[in-house]
Design a protein around this motif. Structure first.
Motif, PDB file in Angstrom:
ATOM      1  N   ALA A 113     -66.416  28.263 -48.091  1.00 46.15           N
ATOM      2  CA  ALA A 113     -65.008  28.246 -47.662  1.00 46.15           C
ATOM      3  C   ALA A 113     -64.244  29.354 -48.380  1.00 46.15           C
ATOM      4  N   VAL A 114     -64.560  29.542 -49.662  1.00 48.37           N
ATOM      5  CA  VAL A 114     -64.129  30.775 -50.327  1.00 48.37           C
ATOM      6  C   VAL A 114     -65.400  31.582 -50.591  1.00 48.37           C
ATOM      7  N   ASP A 115     -65.246  32.891 -50.481  1.00 50.60           N
ATOM      8  CA  ASP A 115     -66.406  33.760 -50.627  1.00 50.60           C
ATOM      9  C   ASP A 115     -65.963  35.045 -51.312  1.00 50.60           C
ATOM     10  N   LEU A 116     -66.545  35.336 -52.469  1.00 51.18           N
ATOM     11  CA  LEU A 116     -66.073  36.509 -53.205  1.00 51.18           C
ATOM     12  C   LEU A 116     -66.483  37.828 -52.570  1.00 51.18           C
ATOM     13  N   THR A 117     -67.341  37.775 -51.548  1.00 49.10           N
ATOM     14  CA  THR A 117     -67.706  39.019 -50.869  1.00 49.10           C
ATOM     15  C   THR A 117     -66.797  39.287 -49.667  1.00 49.10           C
ATOM     16  N   GLY A 260     -62.677  34.575 -39.492  1.00 50.23           N
ATOM     17  CA  GLY A 260     -62.242  35.930 -39.819  1.00 50.23           C
ATOM     18  C   GLY A 260     -60.747  36.128 -39.629  1.00 50.23           C
ATOM     19  N   TYR A 261     -60.068  35.076 -39.131  1.00 47.07           N
ATOM     20  CA  TYR A 261     -58.616  35.117 -38.931  1.00 47.07           C
ATOM     21  C   TYR A 261     -57.936  34.243 -39.988  1.00 47.07           C
ATOM     22  N   PRO A 262     -56.612  34.394 -40.151  1.00 47.07           N
ATOM     23  CA  PRO A 262     -55.916  33.505 -41.089  1.00 47.07           C
ATOM     24  C   PRO A 262     -56.204  32.040 -40.750  1.00 47.07           C
ATOM     25  N   VAL A 263     -56.409  31.244 -41.787  1.00 46.15           N
ATOM     26  CA  VAL A 263     -56.758  29.836 -41.606  1.00 46.15           C
ATOM     27  C   VAL A 263     -55.668  29.113 -40.814  1.00 46.15           C
ATOM     28  N   GLU A 264     -56.092  28.369 -39.788  1.00 45.06           N
ATOM     29  CA  GLU A 264     -55.129  27.579 -39.038  1.00 45.06           C
ATOM     30  C   GLU A 264     -55.530  26.121 -39.124  1.00 45.06           C
ATOM     31  N   ASN A 265     -54.725  25.313 -39.788  1.00 52.60           N
ATOM     32  CA  ASN A 265     -54.958  23.869 -39.800  1.00 52.60           C
ATOM     33  C   ASN A 265     -53.631  23.145 -40.009  1.00 52.60           C
ATOM     34  N   SER A 280     -58.532  26.275 -60.911  1.00 51.80           N
ATOM     35  CA  SER A 280     -57.347  25.784 -60.205  1.00 51.80           C
ATOM     36  C   SER A 280     -56.970  26.763 -59.099  1.00 51.80           C
ATOM     37  N   ASP A 281     -57.075  28.054 -59.393  1.00 54.37           N
ATOM     38  CA  ASP A 281     -56.737  29.085 -58.410  1.00 54.37           C
ATOM     39  C   ASP A 281     -57.757  29.115 -57.264  1.00 54.37           C
ATOM     40  N   ALA A 282     -59.035  29.211 -57.610  1.00 52.71           N
ATOM     41  CA  ALA A 282     -60.082  29.299 -56.581  1.00 52.71           C
ATOM     42  C   ALA A 282     -60.137  28.025 -55.742  1.00 52.71           C
ATOM     43  N   LEU A 283     -59.967  26.864 -56.394  1.00 50.70           N
ATOM     44  CA  LEU A 283     -60.033  25.592 -55.661  1.00 50.70           C
ATOM     45  C   LEU A 283     -58.837  25.409 -54.728  1.00 50.70           C
ATOM     46  N   SER A 284     -57.664  25.897 -55.127  1.00 53.64           N
ATOM     47  CA  SER A 284     -56.515  25.737 -54.233  1.00 53.64           C
ATOM     48  C   SER A 284     -56.762  26.511 -52.941  1.00 53.64           C
ATOM     49  N   THR A 285     -57.349  27.696 -53.049  1.00 55.44           N
ATOM     50  CA  THR A 285     -57.686  28.465 -51.844  1.00 55.44           C
ATOM     51  C   THR A 285     -58.781  27.747 -51.046  1.00 55.44           C
ATOM     52  N   ALA A 286     -59.820  27.298 -51.754  1.00 56.20           N
ATOM     53  CA  ALA A 286     -60.928  26.613 -51.074  1.00 56.20           C
ATOM     54  C   ALA A 286     -60.429  25.375 -50.330  1.00 56.20           C
ATOM     55  N   CYS A 287     -59.593  24.576 -50.995  1.00 57.35           N
ATOM     56  CA  CYS A 287     -59.081  23.347 -50.367  1.00 57.35           C
ATOM     57  C   CYS A 287     -58.189  23.662 -49.178  1.00 57.35           C
ATOM     58  N   TYR A 288     -57.400  24.739 -49.316  1.00 50.87           N
ATOM     59  CA  TYR A 288     -56.556  25.119 -48.179  1.00 50.87           C
ATOM     60  C   TYR A 288     -57.442  25.422 -46.970  1.00 50.87           C
ATOM     61  N   CYS A 289     -58.541  26.129 -47.212  1.00 47.43           N
ATOM     62  CA  CYS A 289     -59.449  26.492 -46.121  1.00 47.43           C
ATOM     63  C   CYS A 289     -60.196  25.279 -45.572  1.00 47.43           C
ATOM     64  N   LEU A 290     -60.606  24.386 -46.469  1.00 50.39           N
ATOM     65  CA  LEU A 290     -61.431  23.242 -46.068  1.00 50.39           C
ATOM     66  C   LEU A 290     -60.648  22.144 -45.360  1.00 50.39           C
ATOM     67  N   GLY A 291     -59.361  22.014 -45.679  1.00 51.35           N
ATOM     68  CA  GLY A 291     -58.596  20.886 -45.161  1.00 51.35           C
ATOM     69  C   GLY A 291     -58.778  19.665 -46.051  1.00 51.35           C
ATOM     70  N   TYR A 292     -57.936  18.671 -45.853  1.00 46.43           N
ATOM     71  CA  TYR A 292     -57.869  17.522 -46.758  1.00 46.43           C
ATOM     72  C   TYR A 292     -59.201  16.797 -46.956  1.00 46.43           C
ATOM     73  N   GLU A 293     -59.783  16.329 -45.856  1.00 45.61           N
ATOM     74  CA  GLU A 293     -60.978  15.471 -45.956  1.00 45.61           C
ATOM     75  C   GLU A 293     -62.120  16.134 -46.731  1.00 45.61           C
ATOM     76  N   LYS A 294     -62.428  17.358 -46.333  1.00 43.91           N
ATOM     77  CA  LYS A 294     -63.570  18.047 -46.942  1.00 43.91           C
ATOM     78  C   LYS A 294     -63.295  18.472 -48.380  1.00 43.91           C
ATOM     79  N   SER A 295     -62.028  18.547 -48.740  1.00 44.55           N
ATOM     80  CA  SER A 295     -61.673  18.994 -50.095  1.00 44.55           C
ATOM     81  C   SER A 295     -61.967  17.943 -51.154  1.00 44.55           C
ATOM     82  N   LEU A 296     -61.859  16.684 -50.763  1.00 46.25           N
ATOM     83  CA  LEU A 296     -61.910  15.600 -51.751  1.00 46.25           C
ATOM     84  C   LEU A 296     -63.178  15.628 -52.600  1.00 46.25           C
TER      85      LEU A 296
END
Lengths: 338, 126
Positions: A113-117, A260-265, A280-296
């Motif tokens: 969901a986050v990818d450093l590349t 490849g587009y801005p996250v829409e949820n 905290s920084d990386a996870l906030s981005t990851a959770c934003y991308c994943l959405g609530y359920e998958k973030s938990l």
């Protein structure tokens, strides 16, 4: 004769008082709070520090953040990451290596969901730039193909990237700067501090910090929920942060590694609290991308807590923040399980 | 009869001296209850505006003096900037303790402090 003696006593008593007062004042003033504002990592860094040598500590923090920036920013020519991006293979310092290793772990646990590349994709979009245009669909999908953290190889201090890969640590840089600040605070005689790196916070020395989470629908100084937390780190990722407009449409800066587009949820922002700035920084981005359920699950894995703000103006918080959250804006509602 | 070394009047005198000094300290701490806006360029304060006294000022600063910050009627805001995104202007008017706005490309920051109401959070995450 007596009068003279008496005057001496009065002066002596007053002087003694003044000396005591001056000493107390000195002790207090060397513990006074200082506030400082600087620029680094493409962000405003504001520091509020209480303690002895607060001024020197603040300066040390800034130079340490700048040093970090010089190592990990792809924008800085000849930084470790810039060289790695250019040559696809480079030897990096132990510090940079540990950052890359820790972030690869987040890439893996967040299932990409986050990818450093993601470097070439963020570069292609260049959201926030002066003459922003939406890239061609083909270009986006072609660039997206190379976004794959699995291709990064680490052997000792030698890092190798895939052919069309570039590293962009933008999703963790500010949090990392907060970690650097914490290291310096630990080594100083500081009783309390709040270090704010472009919105990411390092909270130090108190068990009841109140932190306002920005209202994603309001302006910069508008917060809609307050959480009370002990020392640690807090970061928010939101769709309001860097936005470009094109053809009447708005595009925010959090790119999906799937489309490849801005996250829409259904999210407006995610705020993550944990004991590492980088996480905290990386996870906030990851959770934003994943959405609530998958973030938990991901949050649990890193022992982190979070505040999710939805476009329905509902606020959901994780277990550890349940009794520590207070809504400050009537428009929003705290979601409660039945 | 021998006079006492220190009489009641002398103690009174000492108390008065202490009170005057104490009042000085109090006055100093009172001044921090005023709402003050600081305008920074490249990390250094270029101007301080007292918002409680509704000081009026037009501050020109930034990389090429291209930023205009206006203070009026107890508020302060970015009026003009040559930056591409205008995030600074969109930040709106600042008027309470903790308010903050910045123009990153021009390295200008406005910060409002003092007159804490008591219920504002320690920090804002964004």
């Amino acid at each position: 004769m007596k009068d003279k003696k008496k005057m001496t006593v009065i002066i002596a008593v007053s002087a003694a008082f003044l000396i005591v007062a001056a000493v107390i004042f000195d002790v207090i003033s060397s513990k006074t709070e200082i506030e400082k504002t600087d620029f680094a990592m493409g962000a405003v860094i504001s520091q509020k520090i209480t303690g002895r040598n607060a001024e020197e500590t603040a300066d040390e923090i800034i130079s340490s953040i700048k040093e970090r920036e010089n190592a990990i920013s792809w924008r800085i020519e000849n930084s470790e990451i810039a060289l790695l991006n250019k040559n696809k293979k480079a030897e990096v310092s132990d510090e940079t290596l540990s950052v890359l290793t820790e972030l690869l772990d987040v890439c893996q646990k967040s299932r990409g969901a986050v990818d450093l590349t993601i470097g070439n994709l963020t570069g292609l979009w260049n959201i926030g730039s002066e003459n922003f245009v939406v890239p061609e669909k083909d270009e986006i999908s072609e660039t997206l193909d190379a976004v794959s953290w699995e291709e990064v190889e680490i052997k000792g201090n030698i890092v190798t990237l895939g052919e069309n890969q570039k590293i962009d640590l933008g999703f963790a840089g500010k949090g990392l700067a907060c970690d650097d600040a914490k290291k310096i605070l630990d080594a100083s005689d500081i009783s309390e501090a709040i270090i704010n790196v472009g919105g990411s916070l390092c909270l130090y020395g108190k068990n009841d910090f109140t932190v306002g989470v920005r209202n994603p629908l309001g302006d910069v100084n508008d917060y809609m929920v307050v959480i009370t937390i002990s020392e640690g780190f807090v970061s928010t990722s939101g769709n309001y942060e860097r936005v470009s407009e094109f053809g009447g449409e708005k595009y925010h800066h959090i790119l999906s590694t799937e489309t490849g587009y801005p996250v829409e949820n259904d999210l407006l922002s995610v705020t993550v609290v944990c004991n590492s700035g980088l996480l905290s920084d990386a996870l906030s981005t990851a959770c934003y991308c994943l959405g609530y359920e998958k973030s938990l699950e991901l949050l649990e894995e890193y022992d982190a807590e979070a505040v999710f703000i939805f476009d329905s103006k509902t606020v959901k918080v994780t277990e550890g923040l349940k009794d520590r959250t207070e809504i400050k804006n009537d428009e929003f509602e705290l979601w409660k399980e039945n | 009869m021998e006079r006492k070394l220190i009489t009641k009047n002398d103690i009174l005198l000492i108390v008065v001296i202490i009170l005057i000094i104490g009042a000085g300290f109090l006055l100093k701490s009172f001044s921090s209850s005023q709402l003050v806006a600081e305008v920074y360029y490249d990390g250094k304060i270029v101007e301080t505006v007292n918002l409680t006294e509704k000081e009026e000022k037009k501050i020109i600063t930034g990389e090429n003096d291209s930023v205009v910050v206006v203070a009026e009627d107890g508020k302060i805001y970015f009026e003009k900037s040559d930056c591409p995104d205008k995030v600074c202007i969109k930040s709106g008017e600042l008027h309470q303790n903790g308010d903050f706005a910045s123009c990153l490309p021009e390295k200008v920051v406005i910060k409002v402090s003092g007159a804490k109401k008591g219920n504002e959070p320690d920090a804002i995450v964004y």
